[in-house]
Write a protein that holds these residues in place. Structure first.
Motif, PDB file in Angstrom:
ATOM      1  N   PRO A   1     -23.962 -16.935 -36.829  1.00  0.00           N
ATOM      2  CA  PRO A   1     -24.775 -17.630 -37.845  1.00  0.00           C
ATOM      3  C   PRO A   1     -25.608 -18.753 -37.231  1.00  0.00           C
ATOM      4  O   PRO A   1     -25.320 -19.252 -36.131  1.00  0.00           O
ATOM      5  N   VAL A   2     -26.626 -19.178 -37.978  1.00  0.00           N
ATOM      6  CA  VAL A   2     -27.468 -20.305 -37.576  1.00  0.00           C
ATOM      7  C   VAL A   2     -26.586 -21.530 -37.342  1.00  0.00           C
ATOM      8  O   VAL A   2     -25.667 -21.811 -38.119  1.00  0.00           O
ATOM      9  N   GLY A   3     -26.845 -22.224 -36.243  1.00  0.00           N
ATOM     10  CA  GLY A   3     -26.091 -23.439 -35.939  1.00  0.00           C
ATOM     11  C   GLY A   3     -24.852 -23.230 -35.108  1.00  0.00           C
ATOM     12  O   GLY A   3     -24.234 -24.196 -34.650  1.00  0.00           O
ATOM     13  N   GLU A   4     -24.486 -21.960 -34.871  1.00  0.00           N
ATOM     14  CA  GLU A   4     -23.295 -21.690 -34.061  1.00  0.00           C
ATOM     15  C   GLU A   4     -23.689 -21.216 -32.671  1.00  0.00           C
ATOM     16  O   GLU A   4     -24.726 -20.578 -32.480  1.00  0.00           O
ATOM     17  N   LYS A   5     -22.826 -21.509 -31.709  1.00  0.00           N
ATOM     18  CA  LYS A   5     -23.091 -21.140 -30.322  1.00  0.00           C
ATOM     19  C   LYS A   5     -22.883 -19.643 -30.102  1.00  0.00           C
ATOM     20  O   LYS A   5     -21.967 -19.043 -30.647  1.00  0.00           O
ATOM     21  N   GLY A   6     -23.765 -19.074 -29.278  1.00  0.00           N
ATOM     22  CA  GLY A   6     -23.634 -17.669 -28.920  1.00  0.00           C
ATOM     23  C   GLY A   6     -24.397 -17.388 -27.642  1.00  0.00           C
ATOM     24  O   GLY A   6     -25.230 -18.196 -27.209  1.00  0.00           O
TER      25      GLY A   6
ATOM     26  N   TYR B   1     -34.637 -22.596 -30.576  1.00  0.00           N
ATOM     27  CA  TYR B   1     -33.435 -22.388 -29.768  1.00  0.00           C
ATOM     28  C   TYR B   1     -33.156 -23.591 -28.877  1.00  0.00           C
ATOM     29  O   TYR B   1     -34.078 -24.243 -28.376  1.00  0.00           O
ATOM     30  N   TYR B   2     -31.872 -23.846 -28.673  1.00  0.00           N
ATOM     31  CA  TYR B   2     -31.418 -24.943 -27.816  1.00  0.00           C
ATOM     32  C   TYR B   2     -30.414 -24.373 -26.830  1.00  0.00           C
ATOM     33  O   TYR B   2     -29.386 -23.818 -27.236  1.00  0.00           O
ATOM     34  N   ILE B   3     -30.698 -24.487 -25.541  1.00  0.00           N
ATOM     35  CA  ILE B   3     -29.778 -23.993 -24.528  1.00  0.00           C
ATOM     36  C   ILE B   3     -28.634 -24.996 -24.383  1.00  0.00           C
ATOM     37  O   ILE B   3     -28.864 -26.180 -24.112  1.00  0.00           O
ATOM     38  N   VAL B   4     -27.424 -24.517 -24.550  1.00  0.00           N
ATOM     39  CA  VAL B   4     -26.252 -25.376 -24.427  1.00  0.00           C
ATOM     40  C   VAL B   4     -25.783 -25.390 -22.976  1.00  0.00           C
ATOM     41  O   VAL B   4     -25.552 -26.448 -22.397  1.00  0.00           O
ATOM     42  N   ASP B   5     -25.665 -24.212 -22.375  1.00  0.00           N
ATOM     43  CA  ASP B   5     -25.218 -24.138 -20.988  1.00  0.00           C
ATOM     44  C   ASP B   5     -25.132 -22.691 -20.544  1.00  0.00           C
ATOM     45  O   ASP B   5     -25.295 -21.766 -21.333  1.00  0.00           O
ATOM     46  N   ARG B   6     -24.880 -22.522 -19.246  1.00  0.00           N
ATOM     47  CA  ARG B   6     -24.534 -21.210 -18.727  1.00  0.00           C
ATOM     48  C   ARG B   6     -23.100 -20.886 -19.137  1.00  0.00           C
ATOM     49  O   ARG B   6     -22.236 -21.766 -19.124  1.00  0.00           O
TER      50      ARG B   6
ATOM     51  N   ALA C   1     -26.513 -20.645 -26.302  1.00  0.00           N
ATOM     52  CA  ALA C   1     -27.560 -21.349 -27.046  1.00  0.00           C
ATOM     53  C   ALA C   1     -27.163 -21.496 -28.511  1.00  0.00           C
ATOM     54  O   ALA C   1     -26.214 -20.877 -28.989  1.00  0.00           O
ATOM     55  N   VAL C   2     -27.943 -22.314 -29.197  1.00  0.00           N
ATOM     56  CA  VAL C   2     -27.809 -22.512 -30.637  1.00  0.00           C
ATOM     57  C   VAL C   2     -29.201 -22.363 -31.247  1.00  0.00           C
ATOM     58  O   VAL C   2     -30.194 -22.797 -30.650  1.00  0.00           O
ATOM     59  N   LYS C   3     -29.284 -21.751 -32.423  1.00  0.00           N
ATOM     60  CA  LYS C   3     -30.557 -21.641 -33.140  1.00  0.00           C
ATOM     61  C   LYS C   3     -30.488 -22.501 -34.395  1.00  0.00           C
ATOM     62  O   LYS C   3     -29.494 -22.460 -35.128  1.00  0.00           O
ATOM     63  N   ASP C   4     -31.542 -23.282 -34.649  1.00  0.00           N
ATOM     64  CA  ASP C   4     -31.544 -24.095 -35.863  1.00  0.00           C
ATOM     65  C   ASP C   4     -32.188 -23.332 -37.019  1.00  0.00           C
ATOM     66  O   ASP C   4     -32.636 -22.189 -36.871  1.00  0.00           O
TER      67      ASP C   4
END
Length: 515
Positions: free
Chosen positions: A362-367, A410-415, A402-405
């Motif tokens: 879902p939107v807002g969750e990391k994947g 998109y926002y990259i969280v990490d590898r 990443a996370v999508k708002d």
């Protein structure tokens, strides 16, 4: 039919006398560049190079790089760009793994013995038949007796050549991934992959015919190759070449050539932000500089905001990878910009975030970020098992979290490989780094996980301080603890004078893990 070298031929017809590349006092027009590429193609054909053959290229940011790059493509062969920092064993691996039939290698520079390492590697790659030394001047002899030079390959060759007809889906470039885990893999990129990505890049950087762009990102890297070199040639813009990043040299060239477009990785923006010498009129530089883009790694918001204030220009950040030719998402003028995000998918590319079972989150969750479209590699050269892992039903599995708002940014969280698991809890280094770098004493930071008997992994931060600023390990630990969940703050902090970086300006966390 499509051959990427068509972009050079078109600009040579349209703007024959216009500067294509500037290096020091040398100005190369589009007609001269095209003629030189044709001579190289003729020379390769005379040496028995056939369409589909692989040809490796180790070269700094000098005009010989685009000449050879497009010359190889005109001959219908495949370019295999190699990092200028490779040692002999690595050169041998890349030449052998790619089945390269020929190898162009630049002399090198002070402290960078490219030819010495390249020649040693070439001698251990039995299938590679030719080594051409790229000398400083075309007429110079090879410093190693018995080796041919680029100049001798081009000598007496015609500046006209009928470009080999290649399919849009034929491989144009094999670009090697950085090899953060295991041996580097060669991603096969097609003429279509690279052509469409170059077209898209011209819109992202808003580059036009009258623009002057500065290329200090290494041309062997897909970011500079596609988003700067190929995009600039396609548009007929002028590119100023600089082989190595140095803040003073960058500002000097920006001032001298009235540079209007600049692309860099975060450490370059950090270097320009922290350069304090007053010998340049930043107002004049800012007046000409109208477009800046960032990629290669996540740009800390503090650096973005500081640079934009200092130079009065917006930075448009994006996300890509070698396997994506490279651009996947970007902050774009048409769709708006959100600092800290890597924007929205570019034209023709579909992106989604999935969990470990491949189901969209879902939107807002990391994947894990996966994507498909015209930019996706054909696959890794001779690596069917790796292809099964990374390519599924046309989707490329990036390995990035990443996370999508709610607006689709998109926002990259990490590898996924960089994620720290401390006591069963997931910690993303980027999140910790963003907190630490906001401390006014901190200039640069990198966070990794280190083995720990109690928690499995513990969080460690490597910190470079701002000049003239001081903070103790305890003070910085306390500061971080106040701004982030208790399980996420670094228990170990080590202060360094500098962080290890790759040739492309990426912080080398694998080197930090060895320390």
């Amino acid at each position: 039919m499509l051959n990427l070298s068509n972009i050079l031929e078109d600009s040579a017809r349209r703007y024959p006398s216009k500067d294509a590349f500037i290096f020091l006092d040398t100005h190369i027009s589009f007609a001269q560049l095209n003629g030189a590429a044709n001579q190289i193609a003729n020379g390769l054909k005379a040496k028995g190079i056939k369409p589909g053959d692989k040809i490796a290229l180790s070269c700094l940011n000098v005009p010989y790089f685009p000449m050879i790059y497009f010359g190889i493509m005109k001959a219908g062969a495949v370019v295999v760009p190699l990092s200028v920092l490779l040692k002999r064993d690595e050169v041998a691996y890349h030449l052998s793994d790619s089945d390269s039939k020929a190898y162009f290698c630049f002399l090198g520079a002070p402290g960078l013995p490219m030819l010495e390492e390249g020649y040693a590697g070439f001698q251990h790659a039995s299938q590679c038949e030719h080594l051409f030394v790229i000398t400083a001047k075309p007429g110079d002899p090879s410093p190693i007796e018995g080796l041919s030079t680029l100049g001798s390959l081009m000598k007496d060759q015609s500046p006209a050549f009928p470009t080999v007809s290649t399919s849009a889906e034929d491989t144009a470039v094999i670009i090697y991934t950085s090899g953060t885990t295991g041996k580097p893999k060669g991603a096969e990129l097609t003429h279509s992959n690279l052509f469409l990505n170059a077209m898209i890049s011209t819109g992202i950087s808003d580059i036009a015919l009258e623009d002057v762009q500065l290329i200090v990102l290494p041309l062997f890297h897909i970011f500079a190759m596609t988003c700067l070199m190929n995009a600039g040639v396609y548009k007929g813009a002028t590119s100023v070449l600089l082989p190595r990043f140095d803040a003073e040299a960058v500002l000097d060239l920006m001032n001298k050539h009235k540079v209007s477009v600049f692309a860099g990785v975060p450490t370059m923006y950090w270097g320009l932000l922290n350069y304090e010498n007053t010998k340049f009129d930043l107002g004049e530089i800012s007046k000409n500089l109208r477009s800046c883009v960032s990629g290669g790694a996540s740009l800390p918001i503090a650096v973005l905001e500081g640079f934009e204030e200092k130079f009065n220009v917006e930075i448009f950040e994006g996300y890509g990878m070698s396997e994506g030719s490279p651009v996947v998402t970007f902050n774009q003028k048409e769709t708006g910009r959100k600092p800290g995000s890597v924007g929205t998918p570019v034209w023709g590319v579909e992106v989604k975030l999935v969990d470990a079972d491949g189901k969209e989150v879902p939107v807002g969750e990391k994947g894990e970020l996966i994507y498909k479209g015209h930019n996706v590699t054909k696959g890794y050269y001779k690596k069917p098992e790796a292809n099964k892992v990374s390519l599924k039903d046309g989707w490329l599995y990036s390995g990035d979290v990443a996370v999508k708002d709610e607006d689709g940014f998109y926002y990259i969280v990490d590898r996924t490989k960089d994620m720290i698991i401390r006591g069963g809890l997931n910690v993303y280094p980027r999140e910790v780094e963003e907190v630490i770098i906001k401390h006014d004493a901190v200039s640069l930071v990198a966070v990794i996980g280190v083995p720990d008997d109690q928690y499995g992994e513990e969080i460690k931060a490597f910190v470079v301080l701002n000049e003239g600023k001081n903070v103790t390990e305890d003070e910085l630990r306390t500061y971080t603890k106040e701004h982030i969940a208790a399980y996420k703050y670094p228990r170990v902090i080590e202060f360094l004078d500098a962080l290890p970086m790759s040739a492309t300006g990426k912080i080398l966390k694998k080197e930090l893990r060895k320390s």
